[in-house]
Design a protein around this motif. Structure first.
Motif, PDB file in Angstrom:
ATOM      1  N   CYS A 361      39.743  27.299  27.299  1.00 47.95           N
ATOM      2  CA  CYS A 361      40.769  26.714  26.720  1.00 47.95           C
ATOM      3  C   CYS A 361      41.671  25.438  27.318  1.00 47.95           C
ATOM      4  CB  CYS A 361      41.763  27.630  25.964  1.00 47.95           C
ATOM      5  SG  CYS A 361      40.866  28.416  25.117  1.00 47.95           S
ATOM      6  N   THR A 364      47.173  24.085  28.063  1.00 49.49           N
ATOM      7  CA  THR A 364      48.208  24.978  27.751  1.00 49.49           C
ATOM      8  C   THR A 364      47.667  26.307  27.732  1.00 49.49           C
ATOM      9  OG1 THR A 364      48.303  23.111  26.088  1.00 49.49           O
ATOM     10  CG2 THR A 364      49.377  24.797  25.329  1.00 49.49           C
ATOM     11  N   ARG A 365      47.017  26.403  27.197  1.00 49.30           N
ATOM     12  CA  ARG A 365      46.661  27.984  26.939  1.00 49.30           C
ATOM     13  C   ARG A 365      46.538  28.795  28.968  1.00 49.30           C
ATOM     14  NH1 ARG A 365      43.191  31.047  23.960  1.00 49.30           N
ATOM     15  NH2 ARG A 365      43.806  33.281  24.653  1.00 49.30           N
ATOM     16  N   LYS A 368      50.458  29.492  29.337  1.00 49.42           N
ATOM     17  CA  LYS A 368      51.018  29.915  28.504  1.00 49.42           C
ATOM     18  C   LYS A 368      50.200  31.785  28.848  1.00 49.42           C
ATOM     19  CE  LYS A 368      51.638  30.977  23.304  1.00 49.42           C
ATOM     20  NZ  LYS A 368      51.438  32.811  23.330  1.00 49.42           N
ATOM     21  N   GLN A 539      59.452  28.413  17.915  1.00 47.41           N
ATOM     22  CA  GLN A 539      58.133  27.992  17.274  1.00 47.41           C
ATOM     23  C   GLN A 539      57.779  27.014  16.408  1.00 47.41           C
ATOM     24  OE1 GLN A 539      57.165  31.253  14.875  1.00 47.41           O
ATOM     25  NE2 GLN A 539      56.588  32.719  17.080  1.00 47.41           N
ATOM     26  N   ASP A 563      56.094  27.483  21.677  1.00 45.21           N
ATOM     27  CA  ASP A 563      55.502  27.649  20.928  1.00 45.21           C
ATOM     28  C   ASP A 563      55.648  26.964  19.634  1.00 45.21           C
ATOM     29  OD1 ASP A 563      53.942  29.239  22.851  1.00 45.21           O
ATOM     30  OD2 ASP A 563      55.693  31.141  21.842  1.00 45.21           O
ATOM     31  N   SER A 565      54.816  24.340  16.884  1.00 44.46           N
ATOM     32  CA  SER A 565      53.450  23.200  16.575  1.00 44.46           C
ATOM     33  C   SER A 565      53.106  22.798  16.144  1.00 44.46           C
ATOM     34  CB  SER A 565      52.601  24.230  16.304  1.00 44.46           C
ATOM     35  OG  SER A 565      53.379  24.933  14.699  1.00 44.46           O
ATOM     36  N   ASN A 585      54.317  22.622  25.104  1.00 44.41           N
ATOM     37  CA  ASN A 585      54.307  22.991  23.593  1.00 44.41           C
ATOM     38  C   ASN A 585      52.578  22.802  23.165  1.00 44.41           C
ATOM     39  OD1 ASN A 585      56.670  23.742  22.525  1.00 44.41           O
ATOM     40  ND2 ASN A 585      57.512  22.530  23.207  1.00 44.41           N
ATOM     41  N   SER A 586      51.961  23.443  21.764  1.00 44.15           N
ATOM     42  CA  SER A 586      50.622  23.291  21.445  1.00 44.15           C
ATOM     43  C   SER A 586      50.671  22.308  20.455  1.00 44.15           C
ATOM     44  CB  SER A 586      50.541  24.477  20.562  1.00 44.15           C
ATOM     45  OG  SER A 586      51.798  25.261  19.926  1.00 44.15           O
ATOM     46  N   ARG A 588      49.927  19.287  18.746  1.00 52.72           N
ATOM     47  CA  ARG A 588      49.611  17.546  19.195  1.00 52.72           C
ATOM     48  C   ARG A 588      49.396  16.265  19.056  1.00 52.72           C
ATOM     49  NH1 ARG A 588      43.034  19.625  16.771  1.00 52.72           N
ATOM     50  NH2 ARG A 588      43.046  21.799  17.858  1.00 52.72           N
TER      51      ARG A 588
END
Length: 616
Positions: A361, A364-365, A368, A539, A563, A565, A585-586, A588
């Motif tokens: 993945c 980032t994954r 985490k 988040q 986290d 997004s 962070n997640s 894009r």
């Protein structure tokens, strides 16, 4: 029959397409128009003219025709006169078929740039060494195996390119080019470098790739100004132990050698990029990780490394780590502490502690996963520590500083003392000596000691980092002069509403806790300038006027490794932000390329995307 003879006769007068160029043909190439332009600009470009010799008029280009010395009253104003002529300073003879250069080049005494690359030169005239104004010479892609002695005495030469030639050794006199800043001898047949090359102390860039070097002379470390060193594709077994003396080294390329170990590069504090793929390295030196604060790229792919040390987490500036195709079986949790790491390549390793689908993945994954496991393991370890260690609450001058030290520094330091409370008598002394700063980090405190209230009206800075705090008591509101508070590396997930009355607060540090959102009480602190909340579980970002948008003095915001997004464009409306960290962070958008350019680029990107819909 007659027509055939005539045709044959005509063909006999023509030169075939492929033939040896005569001197007369080369001379014709330099036209009057080109001479006129060169005399006006000081630049003559004869690149790619298929020359086998240099036209004679090139060497006389600085000379004035006697017929031009008389003044013609009828001369058109647009015509240039001899007194408007400038000497030739830039001569480009590249991409021809030259095998030699005439000694007459000595006549071009004002030359500063000489380009002779992509020819068939086998030697150079000594007279080149008389052109003392030369600052740049490009001799790459020829057939040279030696240099004239006088060339090595040019006093102003800054750039010398000898790449793609046939040098088996460099003349020792090359160390006499004292002003040299860039030297390229890549793609030759060098097996060693001459002793004394270290005298090139002004050298900034040295390219030695694609040779057969097995070692470097010890005096190369005297190149104190060197910033870029390229040693790829050689036969090097090791580097000089004192390479750390090259304090300004920023980029070093060591790919495709035979190296078994890396030096510590101690004192190379400016190192930014290190490439050492395709060697035989077996470990990453711990001391190397401890000293390289500015390292951004570390490429160690295709080696024999078995372990990544925990000290890798000390490379705080690292953005890219490539350890692909090694023998690594475990990734350390400390990788998750690298807030700027956006590219981690670990494929081709027998990693068993993380599932393959997670590894696939991407960065980032992986980070985490490491971060979550680190928090879980740390919580378990904390419980064990509390069960095993006996707290220290007794007043002891070996733990707490005496009255004199408090009076002198106005500070109370009691770190790493296994404290779960602070004796009241200590804080009585602190109040009497007007202590303004208290540091209780690295203890076993589960809550803020109530005895701290004894200094509530004088304390301006409180540090309780790396403890086991799970909550902040409501009496925190009574610290009316508090300007800085550091509660990082604890187990906090919420703050009391009373925290929002601390109007004097300028800086808060809640990094490495368990917050899922930025506490609302922080939005009530109008004087906040710094918010550090990296490595939590946040988040979302509230950038509305009721959230971060209401903090008009906010200059530094760290929300890295959370986290998050989505980044709201209206975050760009915070006018005083000078440092914004969102890496890890997640989301894009903005992409990493924007984040890597720094705060100004991020804020500009966000502002450009504000619309009536996104401004609400």
């Amino acid at each position: 029959m007659y027509s055939r003879r005539l045709q044959s006769s005509r063909l006999g007068t023509l030169n075939p397409v492929f033939h040896k160029r005569e001197k007369a043909e080369d001379n014709v190439v330099l036209t009057a128009g080109m001479i006129k332009q060169a005399r006006a600009s000081g630049v003559l470009n004869l690149s790619g003219k298929a020359l086998s010799t240099v036209p004679d008029k090139v060497f006389a280009i600085n000379e004035t025709d006697p017929s031009e010395l008389s003044y013609d009253i009828n001369r058109k104003s647009t015509e240039e006169a001899w007194w408007d002529q400038v000497p030739l300073t830039n001569l480009d003879l590249s991409s021809n078929s030259l095998t030699t250069v005439s000694p007459q080049i000595i006549k071009l005494e004002d030359l500063t740039i000489l380009s002779l690359h992509n020819n068939n030169l086998t030697s150079l005239p000594n007279e080149i060494g008389e052109l003392i104004k030369l600052t740049r010479i490009n001799l790459s892609r020829n057939k040279l195996n030696d240099l004239p002695d006088k060339l090595c005495s040019l006093p102003n030469l800054r750039i010398l390119n000898l790449s793609h030639n046939s040098f088996e050794e460099l003349p020792p006199a090359i160390s006499d080019i004292h002003m040299l800043e860039q030297l390229d001898v890549s793609n030759n047949n060098l097996k060693s470098l001459p002793c004394g090359i270290g005298f090139l102390t002004k050298l900034i860039e040295l390219k030695l790739s694609y040779n057969h070097l097995k070692e470097l002379p010890s005096d190369i470390t005297q190149m104190w100004c060197l910033q870029k060193l390229d040693l790829t594709h050689n036969d090097l077994l090791f580097l000089p132990e004192d390479i750390g003396l090259m304090r300004k080294l920023e980029f070093i390329y060591l790919q495709h050698n035979d190296m078994r170990s890396l030096p510590d590069f101690e004192s190379c504090e400016e190192l930014q990029e290190l490439y050492a793929a395709n060697n035989y390295l077996k470990k990453i030196p711990e001391k190397f990780c401890e000293t390289q604060r500015h390292l951004k790229i570390l490429d160690l792919a295709d080696n024999q490394i078995t372990v990544i040390p925990d000290e890798i987490g000390l490379l705080h500036s690292l953005t890219r780590l490539n350890v692909a195709n090694n023998n690594i079986s475990k990734l350390p949790y400390s990788l998750a502490k690298l807030g700027h790491l956006v590219n981690l390549q670990v494929e081709g390793n027998p990693i068993k502690t993380i599932r393959r689908e997670i590894l696939q993945c991407g960065t980032t994954r992986i980070l985490k996963t490491l971060r979550d496991r680190s928090i879980s393991d740390q919580a378990e370890a904390d419980t064990n520590v509390l069960n095993v260690q006996k707290p220290n609450t007794k007043y002891d001058e070996t733990v707490f500083p005496d009255r004199f030290k408090m009076r002198k520094t106005h500070s109370l330091f009691a770190t790493m003392q296994n404290l779960d409370d602070v004796p009241a008598e200590v804080l009585d002394v602190a109040k009497e000596e007007n202590v303004t700063m208290i540091d209780l980090s690295k203890n076993v405190l589960q809550s803020l000691p109530e005895s701290l209230l004894k200094v509530n009206d004088c304390l301006t800075e409180l540090v309780v980092a790396k403890n086991f705090l799970k909550s902040v008591p409501s009496f925190i509101s009574q610290f009316t002069r508090l300007a800085h508070i550091n509660l990082s590396n604890n187990q906090l997930s919420v703050l009391p509403e009373e925290f929002g009355v601390l109007n004097t607060l300028r800086e808060v540090n809640f990094c490495n806790n368990h917050f899922k959102s930025i506490p609302n009480c922080l939005y009530n602190l109008p004087n906040l300038e710094i918010i550090l909340m990296g490595s939590n579980r946040i988040q979302m970002i509230d950038a509305t006027p009721q959230g971060l948008g209401g903090l008009k003095r906010l200059a530094t915001l760290d929300l890295s490794n959370n986290d998050i997004s989505h980044v709201p464009p209206i975050l760009g409306n915070l006018q005083n932000i000078t440092s914004l960290d969102l890496i890890g962070n997640s989301f894009r958008q903005p992409r990493h390329q924007i984040l890597a350019k720094g705060t100004a680029s991020i804020m500009s990107y966000l502002r450009d995307r504000i619309t009536p819909e996104t401004s609400n």
